[in-house]
Design an enzyme around this catalytic site. Structure first.
Site, short mmCIF file in Angstrom:
data_model
loop_
_atom_site.label_atom_id
_atom_site.label_comp_id
_atom_site.label_asym_id
_atom_site.label_seq_id
_atom_site.Cartn_x
_atom_site.Cartn_y
_atom_site.Cartn_z
N GLU A 1 19.61 -17.52 -0.95
CA GLU A 1 19.29 -16.25 -1.60
C GLU A 1 19.05 -16.44 -3.10
O GLU A 1 18.12 -15.86 -3.67
CB GLU A 1 20.43 -15.25 -1.35
CG GLU A 1 20.31 -13.91 -2.02
CD GLU A 1 19.06 -13.11 -1.64
OE1 GLU A 1 18.35 -13.50 -0.71
OE2 GLU A 1 18.80 -12.11 -2.34
N CYS B 1 0.81 -1.21 0.00
CA CYS B 1 0.00 0.00 0.00
C CYS B 1 0.85 1.28 0.00
O CYS B 1 1.78 1.40 0.79
CB CYS B 1 -0.93 0.05 1.20
SG CYS B 1 -2.08 -1.32 1.26
N ASN C 1 -3.20 2.89 5.15
CA ASN C 1 -2.29 1.75 5.18
C ASN C 1 -2.37 1.16 6.58
O ASN C 1 -2.38 1.90 7.56
CB ASN C 1 -0.84 2.18 4.93
CG ASN C 1 -0.61 2.61 3.50
OD1 ASN C 1 -1.50 2.49 2.66
ND2 ASN C 1 0.59 3.10 3.23
N GLY C 2 -2.37 -0.17 6.68
CA GLY C 2 -2.43 -0.80 8.00
C GLY C 2 -3.68 -1.66 8.14
O GLY C 2 -4.36 -1.94 7.15
N TRP D 1 -2.79 -3.03 -1.52
CA TRP D 1 -2.37 -4.44 -1.56
C TRP D 1 -3.39 -5.17 -0.70
O TRP D 1 -3.43 -4.96 0.51
CB TRP D 1 -0.95 -4.57 -1.01
CG TRP D 1 -0.31 -5.90 -1.20
CD1 TRP D 1 0.37 -6.33 -2.32
CD2 TRP D 1 -0.23 -6.98 -0.26
NE1 TRP D 1 0.85 -7.60 -2.12
CE2 TRP D 1 0.49 -8.02 -0.87
CE3 TRP D 1 -0.72 -7.17 1.04
CZ2 TRP D 1 0.75 -9.23 -0.23
CZ3 TRP D 1 -0.46 -8.37 1.67
CH2 TRP D 1 0.26 -9.38 1.04
N GLU E 1 11.03 -15.59 -6.67
CA GLU E 1 10.37 -14.28 -6.67
C GLU E 1 10.19 -13.72 -8.07
O GLU E 1 9.14 -13.21 -8.41
CB GLU E 1 11.23 -13.25 -5.91
CG GLU E 1 11.12 -13.28 -4.43
CD GLU E 1 11.81 -12.08 -3.82
OE1 GLU E 1 11.15 -11.26 -3.20
OE2 GLU E 1 13.05 -11.96 -3.99
N HIS F 1 20.63 -36.17 2.24
CA HIS F 1 19.64 -36.50 3.27
C HIS F 1 18.22 -36.22 2.80
O HIS F 1 17.31 -36.13 3.61
CB HIS F 1 19.93 -35.71 4.55
CG HIS F 1 21.27 -36.03 5.14
ND1 HIS F 1 21.56 -37.24 5.72
CD2 HIS F 1 22.42 -35.31 5.19
CE1 HIS F 1 22.81 -37.24 6.13
NE2 HIS F 1 23.37 -36.08 5.82
N LYS G 1 7.04 -4.72 -1.70
CA LYS G 1 8.42 -4.33 -1.39
C LYS G 1 8.63 -4.24 0.11
O LYS G 1 9.62 -4.73 0.63
CB LYS G 1 8.74 -2.99 -2.06
CG LYS G 1 10.16 -2.51 -1.82
CD LYS G 1 11.19 -3.44 -2.42
CE LYS G 1 12.61 -3.01 -2.23
NZ LYS G 1 13.55 -4.12 -2.50
N LYS H 1 15.54 -15.57 -5.01
CA LYS H 1 15.46 -14.66 -6.16
C LYS H 1 14.76 -15.33 -7.34
O LYS H 1 13.91 -14.73 -7.99
CB LYS H 1 16.87 -14.23 -6.63
CG LYS H 1 17.60 -13.22 -5.77
CD LYS H 1 17.08 -11.81 -5.83
CE LYS H 1 16.11 -11.56 -4.71
NZ LYS H 1 16.67 -11.16 -3.45
N ARG I 1 6.22 -0.71 -4.17
CA ARG I 1 5.89 -1.32 -2.88
C ARG I 1 4.99 -2.53 -3.05
O ARG I 1 4.86 -3.33 -2.12
CB ARG I 1 5.19 -0.28 -1.98
CG ARG I 1 6.07 0.88 -1.59
CD ARG I 1 5.26 2.01 -1.00
NE ARG I 1 4.68 1.66 0.28
CZ ARG I 1 5.19 1.98 1.46
NH1 ARG I 1 6.30 2.67 1.51
NH2 ARG I 1 4.59 1.64 2.58
C1 AGP Z 1 13.77 -9.93 -1.15
O1 AGP Z 1 14.00 -10.07 -2.51
C2 AGP Z 1 12.37 -9.93 -0.77
N1 AGP Z 1 11.59 -9.00 -1.48
C3 AGP Z 1 12.06 -10.06 0.70
O2 AGP Z 1 12.47 -11.32 1.09
C4 AGP Z 1 12.68 -9.00 1.66
O3 AGP Z 1 14.05 -9.16 1.74
C5 AGP Z 1 12.02 -9.14 3.05
O4 AGP Z 1 10.64 -8.90 2.92
C6 AGP Z 1 12.61 -8.23 4.08
O5 AGP Z 1 12.45 -6.89 3.73
P1 AGP Z 1 13.26 -5.75 4.46
O6 AGP Z 1 14.68 -5.96 4.15
O7 AGP Z 1 12.71 -4.49 3.87
O8 AGP Z 1 12.97 -5.88 5.91
#
Ligand code: AGP
Length: 607
Positions: free
Chosen positions: A480, A2, A99-100, A73, A487, A503, A602, A484, A27
């Site tokens: 990581e 949002c 927002n919230g 969102w 995502e 395992h 975001k 990626k 966002r």
């Molecule tokens: C990363 O690519 C993601 N979008 C997500 O995992 C992100 O790192 C996580 O939501 C934490 O966000 P922040 O670093 O803003 O706290």
């Protein structure tokens, strides 16, 4: 999640609001809306989908110089035009963006319905305009303050009154809001990106504060109505307007910005002569550093992975017990908080609700929590009070890239500082400092010649399963890389510690399964080679990221990706780069929305 932008000034509001929405698009959202004050009351337009669609719907807009807009969102209620913000009260003369989450929504809704209020959406937000109307007797501020007394939950809100075209009211509790003070115009935003085009002079609202915005500025009040003294600040230069420039999208731009963003994070902090680092924001004397009995890095997603690398470096170089914890789990396991330990909240946005929850838990239990944060003035940065800004500059793509390497840079600087007070000699400290300061050059070297990434793309885009493997410092990078690829390209995959493969995950391997093995030269090289043989014996397609010049690795691999040579504890800065590019190019090949992947936001401001 949002986004909010509101404008009151001397220029037409609508184009400024649409432009502001474009800046907070990153966002994550699924619908958008705008409300401006017209001669006949509130002029409202809402749509599902992208801001572009809203922009088409709005067209020229009106000449109004007061208005607000929102990207939603979905939480309460589906993605529909009715559920999009702004929401109006029954008379259509009060509009709210929010927002919230209103936690006592059902109780308040029942009360309002009993009075005859008809709700037009499924949202919790719609409570607010009705409730404000309920208390409105001609004074907007009084009505908002009174309504908020009834509300439990989190909010960052903007409120427009058709009867008062000379003001916008904003209030905050747990959902960030920043107010920009321009020349003859005042702007409200859910983050600085929404307002930097207008001004750098800002006021961050604190929780339980309400502000009245006018063309001349703003007055902040506490929820009990008391006035709060002015406290302006000027946004940092590196918090510039995020533009794509020559790049096709933000993710690629941010990947290529890494030499510069890492350099910015380290510059002035790493001191070669002393073989040490200086992090002023931590405000810790050598005596306090020596007394540190442990370090815990709290974070989510990519920030958690950076925390893992940082924890390993701390144990390796400073010989201090260190671990990373997933922030969303932390407070629910009733953790033991040690007063001898330092807790770091690692967060790009500084607004992640789960990480904020972990900060509160540490603080409540008497621990010391400090921020490793990118967004200046964000809630985590302010709640922690002390910490390190990583100075990545705005990261717009939902998939975090440059923030990861900057977070690791900040944690490495802290590692060096701590290590020098106990475990490292001057010469050893100098070696670490030199290696660290050389990282931006090595990152640039890799990005200039990234190797056969497209071969890997071809192998992963139609794969039923992709496995990322790594040991020690490469294990968080394997996690990581998988995060990626999920995502950005939505390819089913997972990251695993290489030794764990046998395992369980080995059962997933079949002819052609892409296995991406992070194997820079380190103490685990021979073991990594054994695991690679196991992978190949199952017919999998072995892709190896390894040190340049390691001919044996290159010959074992079906696809070999060499990276510049750096000390083992710094390899995550290099091994992550091909994985970022892979996710990006795989997403592109599959026609994904690279900067705004489906379902993601975001900054994740709800638990
Ligand atoms: C990363 O690519 C993601 N979008 C997500 O995992 C992100 O790192 C996580 O939501 C934490 O966000 P922040 O670093 O803003 O706290």
């Amino acid at each position: 999640m949002c986004g909010i932008i509101a404008y009151i000034g001397d220029k037409p509001a609508t184009p400024r609001l649409i432009e502001g929405l474009r800046r907070v698009e990153y966002r994550g959202y699924d619908s958008a809306g705008v409300a401006v004050l017209g001669e006949d009351g509130i002029w409202l337009r809402k749509s599902t989908g992208r801001v572009e669609e809203l922009s088409r719907l709005v067209g020229e807009g009106t000449k109004s110089t007061v208005g607000m807009a929102h990207t939603r969102w979905a939480t309460h209620g589906g993605v529909t035009v009715q559920n999009a913000h702004p929401h109006l009260d029954v008379t259509g003369r009060i509009a709210v963006v929010h927002n919230g989450i209103i936690e006592n929504m059902h109780e308040l809704k029942a009360k309002l319905q009993a009075e005859g209020t008809v709700f037009r959406s499924e949202t919790d937000t719609e409570i607010l305009p009705h409730l404000i109307r309920h208390y409105y007797e001609g004074d907007p501020l009084k009505a908002v303050l009174r309504a908020l007394e009834d509300v439990r939950g989190t909010y960052g809100i903007g409120v427009l009154f058709a009867d008062h075209p000379d003001m916008i009211i904003a209030a905050r509790n747990g959902s960030p809001l920043v107010i920009g003070l321009g020349e003859g115009e005042t702007v409200l935003g859910s983050d600085p990106q929404a307002i930097v085009a207008h001004t750098r002079r800002v006021i961050y609202l604190d929780d339980r504060e309400v502000a009245v915005l006018t063309r001349q500025g703003c007055q902040v009040h506490k929820l009990d109505g008391r006035k709060v003294a002015q406290r302006q600040q000027v946004l940092d230069q590196d918090w510039g307007l995020a533009e794509k420039g020559q790049f096709q999208n933000f993710m690629l731009k941010e990947i290529y910005e890494q030499p510069e963003s890492i350099r910015r994070c380290l510059s002035g902090r790493i001191q070669i002569d002393d073989g040490n680092a200086k992090l002023g924001g931590l405000n810790m004397s050598p005596r306090e550093l020596v007394a540190v009995g442990g370090v815990v890095n709290l974070g989510c997603g990519t920030s958690y992975h950076a925390g893992m690398v940082g924890a390993m470096a701390l144990e390796h170089l400073a010989r201090v017990p260190a671990r990373a914890e997933i922030a969303s789990e932390f407070r629910y396991r009733h953790p033991i908080v040690s007063r001898e330990s330092v807790y770091f909240a690692v967060s790009q946005s500084g607004e992640t609700a789960d990480t904020l929850g972990a900060v509160e838990e540490v603080t409540l239990k008497g621990g010391q929590c400090m921020g490793i944060v990118n967004v200046v003035g964000s809630t985590i940065a302010r709640n922690c009070g002390q910490g390190v800004y990583v100075h990545s500059g705005p990261e717009v793509a939902v998939a975090s890239t440059k923030a990861f390497t900057s977070q690791m840079s900040a944690l490495m600087a802290f590692t060096l500082m701590l290590a020098r007070t106990r475990n490292l000699s001057l010469e050893q400290g100098q070696q670490v400092a030199r290696a660290l300061l050389d990282i931006p050059n090595r990152v640039q070297e890799y990005l200039d010649a990234p190797g056969p990434i497209d071969e890997v793309v071809a192998s992963v885009i139609h794969a039923r399963y992709v496995l990322f493997l790594g040991r020690a410092f490469s294990y968080p990078v394997a996690l990581e890389g998988a995060l990626k690829l999920k995502e950005v390209a939505y390819v089913p995959c997972e990251g695993y510690p290489a030794g764990e493969m046998k395992h369980g995950p080995i059962a997933m391997l079949e002819k052609g399964t892409p296995v991406i093995f992070l194997a820079p030269t380190d103490a685990h090289r021979e073991k990594a080679i054994s695991n690679m043989k196991e992978v190949q014996a199952r017919g999998a397609n072995l892709i190896v990221v390894h040190n340049a010049g390691d001919a044996e690795m290159a010959s074992i691999a079906n696809v070999s990706i060499p990276i510049p040579v750096v000390p083992a504890y710094l390899t995550p800065f290099l091994t992550v780069l091909p994985l970022q590019l892979l996710a990006y190019r795989a997403g592109l090949a599959l026609g994904r929305d690279i900067d705004k992947p489906r379902n993601l936001a975001k900054s994740v401001t709800v638990e």
